[in-house]
Design an enzyme around this catalytic site. Structure first.
Site, PDB file in Angstrom:
ATOM      1  N   CYS A 180      79.821  66.413 -15.075  1.00 42.53           N
ATOM      2  CA  CYS A 180      79.122  67.434 -14.278  1.00 42.53           C
ATOM      3  C   CYS A 180      78.321  66.883 -13.107  1.00 42.53           C
ATOM      4  CB  CYS A 180      78.172  68.231 -15.178  1.00 42.53           C
ATOM      5  SG  CYS A 180      79.050  69.193 -16.394  1.00 42.53           S
TER       6      CYS A 180
HETATM    7  C1  UDX Z   1      74.532  67.569 -17.419  1.00 40.23           C
HETATM    8  C2  UDX Z   1      73.353  68.548 -17.371  1.00 40.23           C
HETATM    9  O1  UDX Z   1      72.230  67.962 -18.010  1.00 40.23           O
HETATM   10  C3  UDX Z   1      73.733  69.860 -18.042  1.00 40.23           C
HETATM   11  O2  UDX Z   1      72.663  70.776 -17.957  1.00 40.23           O
HETATM   12  C4  UDX Z   1      74.968  70.417 -17.349  1.00 40.23           C
HETATM   13  O3  UDX Z   1      75.385  71.618 -17.949  1.00 40.23           O
HETATM   14  C5  UDX Z   1      76.091  69.402 -17.394  1.00 40.23           C
HETATM   15  O4  UDX Z   1      75.657  68.166 -16.822  1.00 40.23           O
HETATM   16  P1  UDX Z   1      75.591  65.936 -19.221  1.00 40.23           P
HETATM   17  O5  UDX Z   1      76.669  65.659 -18.230  1.00 40.23           O
HETATM   18  O6  UDX Z   1      75.967  66.160 -20.638  1.00 40.23           O
HETATM   19  O7  UDX Z   1      74.767  67.229 -18.778  1.00 40.23           O
HETATM   20  O8  UDX Z   1      74.610  64.681 -19.163  1.00 40.23           O
HETATM   21  P2  UDX Z   1      73.061  64.364 -18.971  1.00 40.23           P
HETATM   22  O9  UDX Z   1      72.409  64.205 -20.280  1.00 40.23           O
HETATM   23  O10 UDX Z   1      72.425  65.278 -18.005  1.00 40.23           O
HETATM   24  O11 UDX Z   1      73.190  62.895 -18.319  1.00 40.23           O
HETATM   25  C6  UDX Z   1      73.962  62.677 -17.140  1.00 40.23           C
HETATM   26  C7  UDX Z   1      73.995  61.220 -16.752  1.00 40.23           C
HETATM   27  O12 UDX Z   1      72.743  60.813 -16.245  1.00 40.23           O
HETATM   28  C8  UDX Z   1      74.340  60.262 -17.892  1.00 40.23           C
HETATM   29  O13 UDX Z   1      75.268  59.295 -17.434  1.00 40.23           O
HETATM   30  C9  UDX Z   1      73.010  59.596 -18.216  1.00 40.23           C
HETATM   31  O14 UDX Z   1      73.175  58.292 -18.716  1.00 40.23           O
HETATM   32  C10 UDX Z   1      72.337  59.595 -16.852  1.00 40.23           C
HETATM   33  N1  UDX Z   1      70.864  59.600 -16.934  1.00 40.23           N
HETATM   34  C11 UDX Z   1      70.199  60.665 -17.471  1.00 40.23           C
HETATM   35  C12 UDX Z   1      70.173  58.509 -16.461  1.00 40.23           C
HETATM   36  O15 UDX Z   1      70.755  57.527 -15.967  1.00 40.23           O
HETATM   37  N2  UDX Z   1      68.809  58.527 -16.538  1.00 40.23           N
HETATM   38  C13 UDX Z   1      68.119  59.579 -17.050  1.00 40.23           C
HETATM   39  O16 UDX Z   1      66.880  59.508 -17.083  1.00 40.23           O
HETATM   40  C14 UDX Z   1      68.834  60.672 -17.545  1.00 40.23           C
END
Ligand code: UDX
Length: 428
Positions: free
Chosen positions: A268
């Site tokens: 996403c």
């Molecule tokens: C995301 C949105 O959170 C969600 O609301 C939407 O519907 C779909 O996209 P998701 O793709 O499951 O969800 O992952 P998320 O938990 O948001 O993390 C995304 C990426 O960011 C991951 O690769 C994670 O490792 C990275 N991340 C997240 C960081 O590098 N640092 C952070 O502090 C948080």
């Protein structure tokens, strides 16, 4: 009246919603064009890994609230509300590929032609603002021979599920967004979501669609901003987790999405930021911050490889291990995982790459073939290689022995920090 629901597209979002609505007691019909998938789901096999999914699926199948079909007419005629939950991947230029939405709308519209009585079609797929009222409503009218917002309802109802906690997010969302134009669609969706205890925001389809993109853009920008602060912290010799910990205590900022490291991946965030940029620029609006968020994100895996080179010199022929292939812990999804970027760069440098993941080895194998040696036991991987890059913060990686190894940590795994011979945090 208890509504019957059909879900068109049984990918991540569709399956979670099918199982979620069935668990709330609704009768749900899940439909997918992929017959093999439908068969597997009928047999109780959830296809993807997601905590709690297999149990919920088993219960819903056993109680008869959830059924799967490969016939669209059965799905539409056997329900009152149809959710479109197909994928909207990026095209090579970053714009959104709406071909699955188009074909789903076509087949739902065709089935609607046979329907007696009112029906609601709600778009859950992430689509550019205007798609629900424009493309989707248009196709449904064309195929059904009826008038949208009068003879049948059309609505936008974006989801905000995070992989790894998707069912929890379904049952306890921060908000439910209902983008509607007619009263009957609004009332139907409000009733449908009554069992979910969350604020229900009733708005227009276009606002609902844009809110989804803006939310993901915001999260992506936070992560890239944390990484930019982190990169400066590293240059200054200070710990960015300490700095950002202090920053996050400001209630106006909050502590989430400030974990610096390899950056954001998944199905996403990267794709939705690209789509936001495309939509903005097609309207002559600049999207500088969105572009910068992607730029910072692309740099982080390169920094990890540079840190390896700092300690090892040339990587040609050297044995390097990558711990973690999923784009984050708690999922087997490797889509746009930062680990894959690290691996691509290592292969470009002609390193010999070994990799491990507790859940995502099968998915990674499909993408990587035999270019990388996939190792099931992470300790064995560490013992085999000269240096390790940590790409996903699985808890399994906390208690391994990293002694006598060079570790470049992209995700802040304390166990590695304590025990590695040479430890380099990516931004700390
Ligand atoms: C995301 C949105 O959170 C969600 O609301 C939407 O519907 C779909 O996209 P998701 O793709 O499951 O969800 O992952 P998320 O938990 O948001 O993390 C995304 C990426 O960011 C991951 O690769 C994670 O490792 C990275 N991340 C997240 C960081 O590098 N640092 C952070 O502090 C948080």
């Amino acid at each position: 009246m208890s509504y019957r629901i059909s879900i068109v597209g049984l990918g991540y979002v569709g399956l979670i919603h099918a199982v979620g609505f069935a668990s709330l007691g609704y009768r749900v019909l899940g439909y997918d064009v992929d017959r093999v998938k439908v068969e597997k789901l009928r047999g109780g096999s959830p296809i993807i890994y997601e905590p709690g999914l297999e149990e919920h699926l088993g219960r819903a199948l056993a109680s008869g609230t959830l059924e799967f079909t490969d016939t669209i007419e059965d799905a539409v005629l056997g329900s009152d509300v149809t959710f479109i939950t197909v994928g909207t991947p990026s095209l090579p230029d970053g714009s959104v590929d709406l071909s699955q939405v188009t074909s789903a709308a076509r087949s739902v519209g065709r089935a609607l032609r046979l329907k007696r009585g009112w029906h609601l079609v709600a778009v859950k797929s992430t689509v550019p603002p205007g798609t629900t009222e424009g493309l989707v409503a248009g196709i449904l009218e064309e195929e059904s021979g009826m008038k949208a917002f009068r003879d049948f309802g059309v609505a936008s109802n974006p989801e905000f599920l995070r992989e790894g906690s998707a069912l929890r997010d379904f049952f306890k969302p921060d908000r439910v967004v209902l983008g509607v134009r007619d009263e009957r669609s609004r009332d139907t969706l409000l009733k449908l979501y009554e069992p979910i205890d969350a604020p229900k925001i009733v708005t227009t389809p276009k606002v609902a669609e844009l809110a989804k993109y803006a939310s993901n853009l915001f999260l992506a920008v936070r992560v890239s901003l944390a990484n930019e602060v982190g990169n400066l912290c590293k240059a200054l010799g200070v710990d960015c987790y300490e700095v950002l910990g202090i920053v996050g205590l400001d209630h106006r900022i909050g502590k989430y999405y400030l974990r610096a490291g390899l950056g954001f991946g998944g199905s996403c965030l990267p794709k939705d930021v690209r789509a936001f940029i495309k939509v903005a620029e097609s309207l002559g609006v600049q999207a500088r911050i969105a572009r910068a968020a992607l730029e910072v994100n692309e740099e982080q895996p390169k920094r990890a490889v540079e840190l390896l080179e700092k300690h090892m010199g040339s990587l040609k022929g050297r044995r390097i291990g990558v711990l973690g292939l999923a784009f984050k812990p708690g999922t087997d999804d490797v889509r746009e995982s930062r680990a894959l970027d690290v691996i691509r760069l290592l292969l470009e440098k002609e390193a010999e790459v070994y990799a491990n993941d507790p859940k995502a080895l099968d998915n990674a194998r499909r993408l990587l073939g035999d270019k990388v040696k996939l190792v099931e036991n992470p300790q064995e991987l560490i013992d085999t290689v000269e240096a390790v890059v940590i790409a996903t913060e699985w808890s399994e990686y906390e208690n391994l022995s990293y002694k006598d190894k060079i570790v470049v940590d992209g995700r802040r795994v304390e166990g590695a920090r304590r025990t590695a011979k040479v430890y380099e945090g990516l931004c700390w």
